[in-house]
Design an enzyme around this catalytic site. Structure first.
Site, mmCIF file in Angstrom:
data_model
loop_
_atom_site.group_PDB
_atom_site.id
_atom_site.type_symbol
_atom_site.label_atom_id
_atom_site.label_comp_id
_atom_site.label_asym_id
_atom_site.label_seq_id
_atom_site.Cartn_x
_atom_site.Cartn_y
_atom_site.Cartn_z
ATOM 1 N N HIS A 53 47.323 116.875 99.176
ATOM 2 C CA HIS A 53 46.167 116.156 99.691
ATOM 3 C C HIS A 53 46.379 114.663 99.540
ATOM 4 O O HIS A 53 47.268 114.215 98.815
ATOM 5 C CB HIS A 53 44.883 116.585 98.960
ATOM 6 C CG HIS A 53 44.953 116.527 97.465
ATOM 7 N ND1 HIS A 53 45.019 115.345 96.786
ATOM 8 C CD2 HIS A 53 44.988 117.498 96.526
ATOM 9 C CE1 HIS A 53 45.067 115.582 95.489
ATOM 10 N NE2 HIS A 53 45.067 116.892 95.302
HETATM 11 P P1 TYD Z 1 42.797 121.055 93.405
HETATM 12 O O1 TYD Z 1 42.356 119.825 94.120
HETATM 13 O O2 TYD Z 1 43.343 122.171 94.215
HETATM 14 O O3 TYD Z 1 43.876 120.663 92.325
HETATM 15 P P2 TYD Z 1 45.226 119.835 92.606
HETATM 16 O O4 TYD Z 1 45.216 119.390 94.004
HETATM 17 O O5 TYD Z 1 45.099 118.655 91.732
HETATM 18 O O6 TYD Z 1 46.324 120.756 92.355
HETATM 19 O O7 TYD Z 1 41.582 121.569 92.512
HETATM 20 C C1 TYD Z 1 41.365 122.930 92.216
HETATM 21 C C2 TYD Z 1 39.863 123.192 92.087
HETATM 22 O O8 TYD Z 1 39.301 122.433 91.027
HETATM 23 C C3 TYD Z 1 39.116 122.811 93.349
HETATM 24 O O9 TYD Z 1 38.133 123.822 93.574
HETATM 25 C C4 TYD Z 1 38.418 121.523 93.006
HETATM 26 C C5 TYD Z 1 38.244 121.601 91.501
HETATM 27 N N1 TYD Z 1 38.332 120.292 90.821
HETATM 28 C C6 TYD Z 1 37.201 119.753 90.238
HETATM 29 O O10 TYD Z 1 36.096 120.335 90.282
HETATM 30 N N2 TYD Z 1 37.307 118.558 89.598
HETATM 31 C C7 TYD Z 1 38.483 117.878 89.533
HETATM 32 O O11 TYD Z 1 38.534 116.771 88.945
HETATM 33 C C8 TYD Z 1 39.648 118.447 90.149
HETATM 34 C C9 TYD Z 1 40.971 117.720 90.122
HETATM 35 C C10 TYD Z 1 39.527 119.648 90.785
#
Ligand code: TYD
Length: 140
Positions: A53
């Site tokens: 992302h």
């Molecule tokens: P995600 O964005 O997929 O993690 P990364 O891209 O960093 O690997 O996040 C996984 C889940 O956690 C998604 O449902 C969003 C939630 N989340 C939060 O609620 N707060 C946060 O600070 C983060 C990073 C994720």
């Protein structure tokens, strides 16, 4: 802008002594923003790709406080791969860079600091949409 001028490799000082190491990361001093959020990722392995992302508002500093991982950054024109392999190393990522985190060692604990609270709406999770935005094209 050259992608190597967008992200920054940070090197934190070590206040350790014969009792062990001590690394301090202070907002607006060791990193270029006030810290509003901290999260950490562990239990991922070499098969997992995280991230995928870009963020309109969130800046991040990534620190592998244990183990190693790799980060691929992409600005729509260029990409670079940075290996996080030292607890004193930080990777600063500004807004609007696409990022993938992968190749996690079994003992990887990836600590992430951010300038804003979580807001799912500021994420761009579609690479084609990201490319349109950074290349300044009209959305269809
Ligand atoms: P995600 O964005 O997929 O993690 P990364 O891209 O960093 O690997 O996040 C996984 C889940 O956690 C998604 O449902 C969003 C939630 N989340 C939060 O609620 N707060 C946060 O600070 C983060 C990073 C994720």
């Amino acid at each position: 802008m050259d992608i190597r001028e967008q992200y920054k490799i940070l090197e934190f000082g070590d206040l350790g002594d014969d009792r062990g190491n001590l690394v301090v990361v202070e907002g607006e001093q060791d990193i270029p923003f006030e810290i509003k959020r901290v999260f950490y990722i562990y239990g991922s392995d070499e098969k997992v790709i995280r991230g995928q992302h870009a963020n309109r508002k969130a800046e991040f500093v990534l620190i592998n406080v244990s183990g190693t991982s790799k980060v691929r950054v992409d600005n729509g024109f260029q990409e670079e791969i940075i290996e996080l392999n030292r607890p004193r190393m930080g990777l600063y990522l500004p807004t609007m860079l696409w990022k993938d985190m992968y190749d996690f060692s079994r003992d990887s604990v990836l600590l992430v600091l951010s300038n804003i609270h979580y807001d799912g709406g500021e994420y761009i999770r579609d690479y084609e949409e990201y490319l349109k935005e950074v290349k300044g094209l009209e959305k269809t």
